[in-house]
Design a protein around this motif. Structure first.
Motif, PDB file in Angstrom:
ATOM      1  N   PHE A 265       0.833  -1.207   0.000  1.00  0.00           N
ATOM      2  CA  PHE A 265       0.000   0.000   0.000  1.00  0.00           C
ATOM      3  C   PHE A 265       0.865   1.252   0.000  1.00  0.00           C
ATOM      4  N   THR A 266       1.932   1.253   0.780  1.00  0.00           N
ATOM      5  CA  THR A 266       2.838   2.403   0.838  1.00  0.00           C
ATOM      6  C   THR A 266       3.474   2.663  -0.526  1.00  0.00           C
ATOM      7  N   SER A 267       3.870   1.601  -1.205  1.00  0.00           N
ATOM      8  CA  SER A 267       4.493   1.749  -2.522  1.00  0.00           C
ATOM      9  C   SER A 267       3.528   2.378  -3.520  1.00  0.00           C
ATOM     10  N   TRP A 268       2.289   1.900  -3.534  1.00  0.00           N
ATOM     11  CA  TRP A 268       1.313   2.454  -4.472  1.00  0.00           C
ATOM     12  C   TRP A 268       0.954   3.890  -4.120  1.00  0.00           C
ATOM     13  N   LEU A 269       0.930   4.199  -2.821  1.00  0.00           N
ATOM     14  CA  LEU A 269       0.646   5.571  -2.404  1.00  0.00           C
ATOM     15  C   LEU A 269       1.760   6.516  -2.852  1.00  0.00           C
ATOM     16  N   ILE A 270       3.006   6.101  -2.660  1.00  0.00           N
ATOM     17  CA  ILE A 270       4.147   6.908  -3.104  1.00  0.00           C
ATOM     18  C   ILE A 270       4.143   7.052  -4.618  1.00  0.00           C
ATOM     19  N   LEU A 271       3.757   5.985  -5.313  1.00  0.00           N
ATOM     20  CA  LEU A 271       3.664   6.051  -6.772  1.00  0.00           C
ATOM     21  C   LEU A 271       2.642   7.094  -7.207  1.00  0.00           C
ATOM     22  N   LEU A 272       1.493   7.108  -6.562  1.00  0.00           N
ATOM     23  CA  LEU A 272       0.446   8.085  -6.895  1.00  0.00           C
ATOM     24  C   LEU A 272       0.932   9.506  -6.648  1.00  0.00           C
ATOM     25  N   VAL A 273       1.581   9.731  -5.505  1.00  0.00           N
ATOM     26  CA  VAL A 273       2.101  11.062  -5.186  1.00  0.00           C
ATOM     27  C   VAL A 273       3.145  11.487  -6.222  1.00  0.00           C
ATOM     28  N   THR A 274       3.996  10.552  -6.625  1.00  0.00           N
ATOM     29  CA  THR A 274       5.025  10.841  -7.625  1.00  0.00           C
ATOM     30  C   THR A 274       4.403  11.284  -8.945  1.00  0.00           C
TER      31      THR A 274
ATOM     32  N   PHE B  87      11.715  12.187  -8.182  1.00  0.00           N
ATOM     33  CA  PHE B  87      12.818  11.293  -8.547  1.00  0.00           C
ATOM     34  C   PHE B  87      13.057  10.261  -7.453  1.00  0.00           C
ATOM     35  N   ALA B  88      13.069  10.722  -6.204  1.00  0.00           N
ATOM     36  CA  ALA B  88      13.265   9.801  -5.081  1.00  0.00           C
ATOM     37  C   ALA B  88      12.097   8.826  -4.972  1.00  0.00           C
ATOM     38  N   GLY B  89      10.877   9.341  -5.156  1.00  0.00           N
ATOM     39  CA  GLY B  89       9.698   8.480  -5.091  1.00  0.00           C
ATOM     40  C   GLY B  89       9.701   7.429  -6.172  1.00  0.00           C
ATOM     41  N   TRP B  90      10.104   7.830  -7.379  1.00  0.00           N
ATOM     42  CA  TRP B  90      10.130   6.881  -8.493  1.00  0.00           C
ATOM     43  C   TRP B  90      11.164   5.789  -8.256  1.00  0.00           C
ATOM     44  N   SER B  91      12.328   6.170  -7.747  1.00  0.00           N
ATOM     45  CA  SER B  91      13.368   5.183  -7.450  1.00  0.00           C
ATOM     46  C   SER B  91      12.877   4.180  -6.401  1.00  0.00           C
TER      47      SER B  91
ATOM     48  N   VAL C  96       9.739   3.335  -5.752  1.00  0.00           N
ATOM     49  CA  VAL C  96       8.664   2.511  -6.306  1.00  0.00           C
ATOM     50  C   VAL C  96       9.214   1.452  -7.258  1.00  0.00           C
ATOM     51  N   VAL C  97      10.146   1.831  -8.122  1.00  0.00           N
ATOM     52  CA  VAL C  97      10.698   0.891  -9.088  1.00  0.00           C
ATOM     53  C   VAL C  97      11.385  -0.277  -8.383  1.00  0.00           C
ATOM     54  N   GLN C  98      12.066   0.009  -7.265  1.00  0.00           N
ATOM     55  CA  GLN C  98      12.749  -1.046  -6.524  1.00  0.00           C
ATOM     56  C   GLN C  98      11.769  -2.042  -5.920  1.00  0.00           C
ATOM     57  N   ARG C  99      10.574  -1.573  -5.546  1.00  0.00           N
ATOM     58  CA  ARG C  99       9.617  -2.436  -4.835  1.00  0.00           C
ATOM     59  C   ARG C  99       8.535  -3.039  -5.718  1.00  0.00           C
ATOM     60  N   LEU C 100       8.154  -2.335  -6.777  1.00  0.00           N
ATOM     61  CA  LEU C 100       7.116  -2.841  -7.673  1.00  0.00           C
ATOM     62  C   LEU C 100       7.683  -3.400  -8.969  1.00  0.00           C
ATOM     63  N   GLY C 101       8.930  -3.037  -9.266  1.00  0.00           N
ATOM     64  CA  GLY C 101       9.541  -3.481 -10.521  1.00  0.00           C
ATOM     65  C   GLY C 101       9.343  -2.444 -11.615  1.00  0.00           C
ATOM     66  N   PRO C 102      10.286  -2.351 -12.557  1.00  0.00           N
ATOM     67  CA  PRO C 102      10.214  -1.329 -13.598  1.00  0.00           C
ATOM     68  C   PRO C 102       9.018  -1.483 -14.537  1.00  0.00           C
TER      69      PRO C 102
ATOM     70  N   THR D  78       2.257   2.526 -15.271  1.00  0.00           N
ATOM     71  CA  THR D  78       1.396   3.543 -14.656  1.00  0.00           C
ATOM     72  C   THR D  78       1.671   4.948 -15.183  1.00  0.00           C
ATOM     73  N   MET D  79       2.719   5.120 -15.987  1.00  0.00           N
ATOM     74  CA  MET D  79       3.008   6.449 -16.543  1.00  0.00           C
ATOM     75  C   MET D  79       1.840   6.971 -17.372  1.00  0.00           C
ATOM     76  N   HIS D  80       1.045   6.063 -17.930  1.00  0.00           N
ATOM     77  CA  HIS D  80      -0.083   6.484 -18.745  1.00  0.00           C
ATOM     78  C   HIS D  80      -1.237   7.034 -17.899  1.00  0.00           C
ATOM     79  N   LEU D  81      -1.100   6.965 -16.570  1.00  0.00           N
ATOM     80  CA  LEU D  81      -2.082   7.619 -15.705  1.00  0.00           C
ATOM     81  C   LEU D  81      -1.866   9.129 -15.644  1.00  0.00           C
ATOM     82  N   MET D  82      -0.661   9.579 -16.006  1.00  0.00           N
ATOM     83  CA  MET D  82      -0.343  11.004 -15.883  1.00  0.00           C
ATOM     84  C   MET D  82      -1.240  11.904 -16.725  1.00  0.00           C
ATOM     85  N   PRO D  83      -1.579  11.549 -17.964  1.00  0.00           N
ATOM     86  CA  PRO D  83      -2.513  12.406 -18.699  1.00  0.00           C
ATOM     87  C   PRO D  83      -3.849  12.578 -17.992  1.00  0.00           C
ATOM     88  N   ALA D  84      -4.380  11.472 -17.410  1.00  0.00           N
ATOM     89  CA  ALA D  84      -5.649  11.567 -16.686  1.00  0.00           C
ATOM     90  C   ALA D  84      -5.505  12.472 -15.460  1.00  0.00           C
TER      91      ALA D  84
END
Length: 292
Positions: free
Chosen positions: A3-12, A229-233, A235-241, A247-253
Motif C-alpha cells: 500500500f505504501t508503494s502504491w501511495l508513493i507512486l500516486l504522489v510521484t 525522482f526519489a519516489g520513483w526510485s 517505487v521501481v525497486q519495490r514494484l519493478g520497472p 502507470t506512466m499512462h495515468l499522468m494524462p488523466a
C-alpha cells in the motif's frame, strides 16, 4: 508495504503532472529559460554538498565517451527539455501538454530506428495510429485544416528530447551514482540554457523573478524533480520497472483533473479521442516486443 508503494507512486505521478499545471499557471510571471535555469541551480545547490566528494574522486576516471553521454543527458533531460515544455505552455493548454506524455514510448521506438534497431510492420502501424491521435489533439479536432498549434509542437519537442534522454540513459557506462549523475546532468543543462537566456533577453521576455514565479521554480526543482525522482526510485525497486512504468499512462488523466481544478481548462472531445488513439498505438507497438 505494498500500500505504501502504491501511495508513493500516486504522489510521484501527481508531482510530475503538477509541473505542467504550474508552468501553465505562471507563464506570464517568469520566462521559460529563467525557470529552467533556476530549477537546475536549486537542484545542484541541494545535491552538491552530498555528491562533491564522490565527484572529486570519479571525475578523473571518466572517459571521453562518458563525458559525451553525460553532456547528451544534460541536453535532452537537464535543461532545454524543460525549457521547451514551459515555452510550449505559453501557447497550448496544460491538458493538451500532459496528453503528449503518452507519446514517449513511440518516440523511443523511432529513435531505435536511428540507432539501427529493426521495427516490425505492426509497430509501424502503432506509430501511425498514435500520430493520428497527436494530429487530432494538435489541430483541436480539425486535422483537415493542417494547422498545428505551435505550443503543441513545442510540447512534442520536449517529449522527443525526453525520449532521447531515456535512450541515452540506458547506454551510459560511467561509474557515477544516481545523485552524482543528476548533479552533472543539471550542470550541463544550465550550460546549454545560456544561449536560450541570451535569446530571451534580446526578444524582451520577462526575466524578472516574481513571487509566484519563484514558488513555481521551487516546486519544479524540489517537487517534480527531487521528490518525484526519489519516489520513483523507491517505487521501481519495490514494484519493478515494468509495473511502475505501465502507470506512466495515468499522468494524462491526472493532468486533465488538475487542469480542470486549478486552471479551469476543460478537455474537448478531441482530447479524449486523441489520447485513446495514442494509447491504442502504444499498445499495438508494444505488444510486438512482449510477444517475443
Amino acid at each position: 508495504m505494498r500500500f505504501t508503494s502504491w501511495l508513493i507512486l500516486l504522489v510521484t505521478l501527481v508531482l510530475w503532472s503538477g509541473n505542467w499545471i504550474v508552468a501553465r499557471a505562471v507563464r506570464n510571471d517568469i520566462s521559460p529559460g529563467l525557470a529552467t535555469v533556476g530549477r537546475v541551480l536549486i537542484v545542484i545547490g541541494i545535491l552538491l554538498p552530498f555528491t562533491w566528494r564522490g565527484l572529486k574522486q570519479k571525475l578523473p576516471l571518466l572517459t571521453r565517451r562518458d563525458w559525451i553521454f553525460i553532456a547528451l543527458l544534460g541536453l535532452t533531460g537537464g535543461g532545454p527539455h524543460l525549457g521547451f515544455q514551459w515555452l510550449g505552455l505559453h501557447f497550448t493548454t496544460a491538458t493538451s501538454g500532459t496528453l503528449y506524455l503518452s507519446t514517449t514510448p513511440i518516440f523511443i521506438l523511432l529513435l531505435g530506428v536511428v540507432l539501427g534497431e529493426h521495427i516490425r510492420t505492426r509497430q509501424w502501424i502503432g506509430v501511425a495510429i498514435s500520430f493520428c491521435g497527436v494530429a487530432l489533439i494538435a489541430t483541436q479536432g480539425n486535422p483537415g485544416a493542417l494547422s498545428f498549434n505551435v505550443g503543441d509542437l513545442l510540447a512534442l519537442t520536449s517529449m522527443v528530447m525526453w525520449s532521447g534522454y531515456t535512450v541515452t540513459l540506458a547506454r551510459r557506462r560511467d561509474p557515477l551514482s544516481v545523485l552524482e549523475l543528476l548533479t552533472l546532468i543539471c550542470a550541463f543543462g544550465a550550460l546549454f540554457m545560456i544561449p536560450w537566456l541570451v535569446i530571451e533577453s534580446f526578444v524582451g521576455m520577462k526575466l524578472e523573478l516574481t513571487l509566484s514565479g519563484a514558488f513555481a521554480v521551487m516546486y519544479s526543482a524540489i517537487g517534480s524533480l527531487l521528490l518525484a525522482f526519489a519516489g520513483w526510485s523507491y517505487v521501481v525497486q519495490r514494484l519493478g520497472p515494468s509495473r511502475a512504468g505501465a502507470t506512466m499512462h495515468l499522468m494524462p488523466a491526472i493532468g486533465i483533473v488538475l487542469s480542470a481544478i486549478f486552471l479551469r481548462e476543460y478537455p474537448g472531445w478531441y482530447h479524449f479521442v486523441g489520447i485513446a488513439m495514442i494509447l491504442a498505438g502504444v499498445a499495438t507497438a508494444s505488444s510486438v516486443s512482449r510477444s517475443r
